[in-house]
Write a protein that holds these residues in place. Structure first.
Motif, mmCIF file in Angstrom:
data_model
loop_
_atom_site.group_PDB
_atom_site.id
_atom_site.type_symbol
_atom_site.label_atom_id
_atom_site.label_comp_id
_atom_site.label_asym_id
_atom_site.label_seq_id
_atom_site.Cartn_x
_atom_site.Cartn_y
_atom_site.Cartn_z
ATOM 1 N N LEU A 165 0.790 -1.314 -0.002
ATOM 2 C CA LEU A 165 0.056 0.034 -0.081
ATOM 3 C C LEU A 165 0.908 1.264 -0.065
ATOM 4 C CD1 LEU A 165 -1.381 1.161 3.534
ATOM 5 C CD2 LEU A 165 0.641 -0.506 3.276
ATOM 6 N N ASP A 174 -2.633 4.988 -11.920
ATOM 7 C CA ASP A 174 -3.007 4.586 -10.521
ATOM 8 C C ASP A 174 -3.965 3.255 -10.130
ATOM 9 O OD1 ASP A 174 -3.220 4.740 -7.601
ATOM 10 O OD2 ASP A 174 -3.542 6.744 -7.773
ATOM 11 N N HIS A 175 -4.832 3.171 -11.169
ATOM 12 C CA HIS A 175 -5.750 1.731 -10.766
ATOM 13 C C HIS A 175 -4.843 0.584 -11.409
ATOM 14 C CE1 HIS A 175 -9.067 3.709 -9.145
ATOM 15 N NE2 HIS A 175 -9.891 3.718 -10.116
ATOM 16 N N HIS A 231 -2.605 -0.415 -8.588
ATOM 17 C CA HIS A 231 -3.163 -1.291 -7.485
ATOM 18 C C HIS A 231 -3.534 -2.548 -8.151
ATOM 19 C CE1 HIS A 231 -6.571 -2.729 -4.760
ATOM 20 N NE2 HIS A 231 -5.598 -2.263 -3.906
ATOM 21 N N LEU A 259 -0.063 -3.994 -6.247
ATOM 22 C CA LEU A 259 -0.565 -3.750 -4.812
ATOM 23 C C LEU A 259 -1.771 -4.772 -4.449
ATOM 24 C CD1 LEU A 259 -0.547 0.143 -4.562
ATOM 25 C CD2 LEU A 259 1.535 -1.083 -4.278
ATOM 26 N N GLY A 260 -2.872 -4.306 -4.178
ATOM 27 C CA GLY A 260 -3.886 -5.070 -3.767
ATOM 28 C C GLY A 260 -4.207 -6.095 -4.741
ATOM 29 N N ARG A 266 -13.143 -0.957 -9.534
ATOM 30 C CA ARG A 266 -11.979 -0.450 -10.197
ATOM 31 C C ARG A 266 -11.634 -0.523 -11.270
ATOM 32 N NH1 ARG A 266 -9.149 -1.846 -5.643
ATOM 33 N NH2 ARG A 266 -9.794 0.214 -4.641
ATOM 34 N N ARG A 307 -8.825 7.154 -4.825
ATOM 35 C CA ARG A 307 -9.310 6.439 -3.789
ATOM 36 C C ARG A 307 -10.291 7.082 -3.172
ATOM 37 N NH1 ARG A 307 -4.427 6.772 -5.043
ATOM 38 N NH2 ARG A 307 -3.236 4.726 -4.975
ATOM 39 N N ARG A 349 -6.705 -3.618 1.697
ATOM 40 C CA ARG A 349 -6.068 -3.485 0.442
ATOM 41 C C ARG A 349 -7.291 -3.129 -0.640
ATOM 42 N NH1 ARG A 349 -2.323 -7.813 1.188
ATOM 43 N NH2 ARG A 349 -0.668 -6.641 2.245
ATOM 44 N N ASP A 361 -7.353 0.141 -1.525
ATOM 45 C CA ASP A 361 -6.277 0.962 -2.028
ATOM 46 C C ASP A 361 -5.749 2.043 -1.134
ATOM 47 O OD1 ASP A 361 -4.324 1.618 -3.664
ATOM 48 O OD2 ASP A 361 -5.424 2.514 -5.154
ATOM 49 N N CYS A 398 -4.276 4.998 0.889
ATOM 50 C CA CYS A 398 -3.161 5.858 0.527
ATOM 51 C C CYS A 398 -2.644 6.548 2.098
ATOM 52 C CB CYS A 398 -3.337 6.877 -0.391
ATOM 53 S SG CYS A 398 -1.617 7.742 -0.735
#
Lengths: 312, 476
Positions: B11, B102-103, B106, B110-111, B336, B379, B440, B443, B445
């Motif tokens: 994250l 950004d999506h 993630h 990330l998630g 998302r 987010r 997560r 997402d 921040c």
């Protein structure tokens, strides 16, 4: 054997982590050469995993973010012990970046502004987060923002907020070859696309703010807009000046110059040289925010103990 | 007994989860703490107003465009300088490129790893493991399309990270025909990539494991998001709409009025505050109609809207919302994905609009005053509120950021997931990762959330009868 790399964030914004992804396809080549042993943003290794490592186990740690809480400081010391090479990565770690401007204020002033004197926060019980006894502990908010070098020994620094891709690539190549010498030695003006329009002697009556004036495409200083180019290290290629915005100094000072703000102020002093007092005053007054203009990225280095009041 | 996860990983920012177990080893309560604070509200005072889009971008390097735009919009209002059509469209185009990259970050770094990789050991739960599992071509596609979107951000914003071109009243740089042609080409490729991404994730959405993930947490909260005049999702501009847990519109607010509807609660154990709907009130960490807690971000936006503003994404919307609002926290992923597609389609649409290459890109500011800027960060709803003095210096700043809006919900989701997966005191790396997978979804921040103070990571300490009993390793 693959070199072991760690990336960590102190008090930062995550932009440095994203900038490492910003080398895009070259990241795949990098991953062939290195093994990532700790990087909270992108992998699941925890503090315990780092604590278990032998001292000097990590070849290179890239530490981004400044030191704002006791936790930032503890982890910086832990990673220093576990790493052969410690690199300050980006403006926060090297210069303190914009959050260093917090050193213009007392810690309690900051806590009050956020939790007590805030129009959408009724907070009738006047709670300021300090943890919940033994149950939940919050790391202490330190009295001032510090750079990494103010806390541990740093072997090399990569400038920029965040480091622009060409600066980063050059630094990574050098560090992986065991070299600490990288980066340009000159000021931004040297590579600015507006360079040819920079006059030998700048003649102005006052400074303009960039939202007040139409940009004619020439040197910002010649147009009377403060541009940190003369006091800022080259390397970005003039990204902001190419996009119609003066340099704000995120690359930090030119090597060998310690104080970026003083370097810029001396450039300004040459403009007001031999002026009558009234004109001089008009120019100085039109600067408006001295600390935020000349030390936007380096106030932590200037004020390591914090609690300095801007009297301008 | 207390189990801590420190730091929470994959994250943006620092966080820690402390889970308290009862005598039987079941979950009694859990805290998701943010141990970081940086103090932007304070040190922005006294700065020149036009510096705000540049300074506040540094709140977050993952979503700098969101702060950059919220700041610029607050200044448009404060200086009474509404940007010309071309400037607005350039900003919105840049903004959709940001939502896209950004999506994608993630979903693939990330998630999304939790969804795509399943219950694998921590060494494999990262993008390197993902490339091993799905092949180098998928990896290259991800890298290439994030690069495309970031190159568009650089073209329009001057820099890939921390853009600079949004100024009070417009933008500092026009778009050339060459740039426009390049954006159109890249946007076309991004649309195909988004379609492919939906296909990849839907492969998982049909499995039993996905049903288990959906079952980890359901919260019946209010939702908040920005909508256009037809109540469709819009990231850059519009009114703020709030719907009840039943999906009924409760408020539709002009951005400048939003702060009259929100208040923030403070807890001693987290530097991040807990916003709630003022009129409904703070009832503690509970969901339902009587609790003012609301959710933002992809699920919030898709739940408040009547549709998406592009064709393909709207098809996904209809499928997703066929039974009304969606309360499962893992629903964030499908939402998302449809926004990834929507952002790519919208980039394409805006680049094809002739206004994008216009020459009228700024309105000169008039006297300084007060302004509110609202955008949808990836987010969720992000609010910047400034008061300027007569010299145009910042007198007062209030920031309510996307992840902060979700702070209460994140705490509840983590506690619910922990209750589901931790039984009889049994804890290991895979189980703790399921707990982390709940936060997560949002997402989060935490750099944004801790703009005021600092950040926290996640560890696992076990406290037994009030004392540290055992320090649990995530790989125990």
């Amino acid at each position: 054997m693959k070199r072991k790399i760690a990336m960590y964030w102190g008090a930062g914004c995550g932009g440095c982590d994203v900038s490492l992804l910003g080398i895009h396809e070259k990241l795949l080549d990098l991953l062939d050469e290195v093994e990532i042993v700790f990087w909270p943003c992108a992998t699941d290794f925890k503090y315990e995993d780092v604590e278990k490592m032998e001292d000097g186990y990590i070849d290179i740690t890239f530490y981004n973010g400044a030191i704002r809480t006791e936790e930032n400081e503890e982890i910086a010391k832990l990673l220093r012990r576990k790493s052969k090479i410690m690199v300050a990565y980006g403006s926060c770690a090297t210069e303190g970046c914009v959050i260093g401007l917090a050193n213009l204020y007392d810690r309690e002033e900051i806590l009050n502004a956020v939790y007590l004197n805030n129009e959408t926060t009724p907070n009738e019980k006047k709670i300021i987060p300090r943890g919940k006894g033994e149950e939940v502990k919050l790391p202490e908010f330190l009295p001032a923002v510090k750079t990494l070098e103010q806390v541990v020994k740093v072997d090399a620094s990569i400038p920029g907020c965040p480091p622009p891709a060409p600066v980063l690539e050059e630094a990574l190549n050098a560090l992986l070859e065991g070299r600490m010498d990288f980066g340009k030695e000159v000021a931004l003006c040297d590579e600015c696309p507006r360079k040819d329009t920079k006059p030998d002697k700048i003649v102005i009556d006052r400074f303009y703010r960039w939202h007040e004036k139409e940009d004619d495409g020439s040197c910002f200083l010649a147009q009377g807009m403060i541009c940190m180019g003369p006091a800022t290290r080259a390397g970005c290629g003039g990204e902001c000046t190419s996009a119609g915005i003066p340099c704000t100094g995120c690359m930090g000072p030119v090597p060998k110059v310690k104080n970026q703000g003083i370097a810029m102020l001396s450039a300004i002093a040459s403009i007001i040289e031999n002026m009558d007092e009234e004109k001089e005053r008009a120019i100085i007054e039109s600067i408006n925010d001295v600390a935020g203009t000349f030390y936007k990225f380096s106030a932590a280095k200037l004020l390591p103990e914090g609690r300095f009041k801007d009297e301008s | 007994m207390k189990v801590s996860i420190d730091p929470i990983t994959r994250l943006e920012g620092h966080g820690r989860i402390d889970i308290f177990l009862d005598e039987k080893g079941n979950v009694e309560k859990a805290y998701t703490e943010v141990p970081e604070l940086r103090g932007f509200e304070m040190f922005c005072r006294g700065r020149k107003a036009e510096d705000m889009p540049i300074i506040t971008a540094r709140i977050c390097g993952v979503c700098p465009e969101a702060h950059h735009m919220a700041a610029a919009k607050a200044l448009d209002m404060a200086f009474n300088a509404p940007p010309p059509e071309t400037a607005k469209k350039i900003r919105e185009l840049l903004y959709n490129a940001y939502i896209f990259y950004d999506h994608a970050l993630h979903l693939y770094y990330l998630g999304g790893i939790d969804v795509l990789m399943g219950d694998v050991p921590k060494e494999e739960r990262n993008v390197v493991g993902l490339i091993k599992k799905f092949g180098i071509e998928v990896g290259k596609g991800v890298i290439k399309h994030r690069r495309y979107a970031m190159e568009i951000v650089k073209m329009l914003g001057g820099r890939e990270i921390h853009p600079v071109t949004a100024i009070p009243g417009g933008v500092s740089k026009p778009v050339s025909e060459e740039e426009r042609a390049e954006i159109i080409k890249k946007a076309e490729s991004c649309i195909e990539f988004a379609k492919k991404s939906i296909e990849i994730f839907k492969g998982v959405f049909e499995t039993k494991r996905w049903n288990e993930m959906l079952g980890l947490d359901t919260l019946k909260t209010y939702y908040m998001g920005v909508v256009d005049s037809k109540n469709r999702v819009n990231y850059y501009d519009g009114d703020v709409r709030v719907v009840s847990p039943e999906g009924k519109e409760v408020y539709k607010i002009k951005p400048e009025g939003i702060l009259d509807y929100i208040e923030e609660h403070v807890e001693e154990w987290s530097y991040v505050k807990f916003p709630y709907l003022k009129e409904i009130g703070w009832k503690g960490l509970v969901d339902g109609k009587d609790s003012g807690i609301y959710r933002v971000g992809p699920l919030g936006r898709v739940n408040v809207a009547d549709g998406m503003n592009t064709m393909l994404a709207n098809k996904e919307f209809k499928e997703f919302r066929k039974n009304g609002v969606v309360h499962e926290t893992f629903g964030y992923y499908h939402a998302r994905l449809m926004e990834l597609l929507n952002a790519a389609e919208r980039m394409h649409e805006l680049a094809n609009d002739d206004a994008i290459v216009g020459g009228d890109i700024r309105t000169m500011p008039s006297e300084p005053g007060e302004g509110v800027g609202v955008v949808e960060a990836a987010r969720g709803v992000l609010i910047h509120h400034y008061k300027l003095d007569d010299k145009g210096l910042i007198e007062n700043v209030n920031l309510i950021v996307a992840t902060t809006n979700n702070n209460a919900a994140i705490n509840m989701s983590v506690a619910n997931a922990a209750r589901k997966v931790i039984k009889g005191g049994k804890v290991d790396d895979i189980i703790l990762n399921k707990v982390e997978s709940a936060f997560r979804c949002y997402d989060p921040c935490l750099a944004c959330a801790s703009h005021a103070l600092g950040e926290t990571p996640i560890i696992a300490n076990i406290y037994w009868k009030g004392k540290l009993y055992r320090r649990l390793k995530k790989d125990a």
